[in-house]
Write a protein that holds these residues in place. Structure first.
Motif: not given
Length: 324
Positions: A90-92, A95-99, A126-129
């Protein structure tokens, strides 16, 4: 198609609800019978075990909804992500929402993540990430300059005749279709050539000027060597025969941006229509045969109504202009 898929999903949902309702009604009947006659007789009558009946009697509160199946999904799994791994992911992701998935997985592995890429994919889903893709920069075309009269600007291009259309010719044989199109009226002049050179372009230009009933002010072409030496490493400042003939005739030469055929869009579009309507269905047994059939194609094109011309033909638009 979208409406159809919605209807299919709705139908499937209704079917599932109907099946669940039948099961729930069955359970309600079993419970009601067991209350009247006892659990043992109910188990014998409905061929069920006593534990099943006791379980649903305990859950039953008088409503059918209480007899619906609950999720069978386990609350935990021995191989599930640990809290430390979840925090790292989640932390990564913040910082990298488009990776993308693979790059994101590699970055996590560099920080001690040991799970497989498929396991990471399932967790992110599952987490919608999942990655949020950035919007692609779209090409914003400049406003097109509409021509006001015939001859204001014309486009010239060359099309190689598909080899499959040439019957009984040697493999090395090539024929070429030279095309002129007037941007105002869409009127075309076509000519067949056996050679693809600046000399052929010059001969074609002379024939265009003779055939077109208006004075031509500007000719637009791509940067091919049959028109210009602009992109050649040597001799770029030397005019070709084609450019010299344009200068002699007093016609301005406009070159489009290199490797941007859409700037010569009208003649490119007409070549695509030639592929679909002419070359896909015609065969040529000699160069003279090709030249004759190309002349028929030219007449057909110039006399066919077009939507951009308010369903008039190029020939009608051309000769309807005043002061012909």
């Amino acid at each position: 198609m979208v409406e159809l898929s919605k209807q299919n999903r709705k139908a499937g949902h209704l079917f599932a609800m109907k099946t669940i309702t039948q099961t729930m009604r069955f359970r309600q009947a079993v419970i009601e019978y067991s209350v009247q006659h006892g659990v043992t007789k109910a188990a014998i009558r409905y061929r069920l075990n006593r534990q099943y009946i006791y379980r649903w009697r305990k859950r039953y509160d008088g409503t059918l909804q209480s007899l619906a199946d609950r999720s069978h999904r386990p609350h935990s799994h021995p191989n599930q992500h640990t809290p430390e791994e979840i925090k790292l992911i989640l932390d990564m992701r913040r910082r990298n929402p488009n990776t993308g998935l693979v790059v994101f997985w590699v970055k996590l592995r560099q920080r001690g993540y040991t799970r497989s890429v498929s396991g990471l994919y399932r967790f992110l889903r599952k987490r919608g990430q999942m990655a949020v893709p950035l919007p692609n920069p779209k090409y914003v075309p400049k406003p097109y300059e509409q021509m006001q009269y015939p001859g204001q600007r014309g486009q010239i291009d060359v099309k190689v005749v598909p080899s499959v259309c040439m019957v009984g010719q040697e493999k090395e044989t090539q024929w070429f279709q030279y095309t002129f199109i007037d941007e105002y009226s869409r009127f075309r002049y076509l000519e067949a050539f056996e050679e693809h050179s600046t000399y052929s372009s010059t001969v074609f230009l002379r024939h265009v000027v003779e055939r077109f009933p208006y004075a031509i002010e500007c000719i637009q072409t791509d940067n091919g060597t049959e028109f210009t030496k602009r992109l050649l490493p040597k001799g770029g400042n030397t005019p070709t025969l084609f450019e010299a003939e344009l200068a002699r005739l007093g016609i301005r030469h406009k070159l489009i941006r290199p490797y941007t055929p859409r700037h010569n869009g009208k003649v490119e579009r007409s070549h695509r229509k030639d592929n679909e309507e002419f070359y896909a269905s015609h065969r040529f047994y000699s160069f003279d045969d090709f030249r004759n059939q190309l002349a028929i194609r030219e007449r057909s094109y110039n006399n066919f109504p077009m939507r951009p011309l308010n369903w008039r033909s190029p020939k009608q638009v051309l000769f309807a202009f005043p002061n012909v």
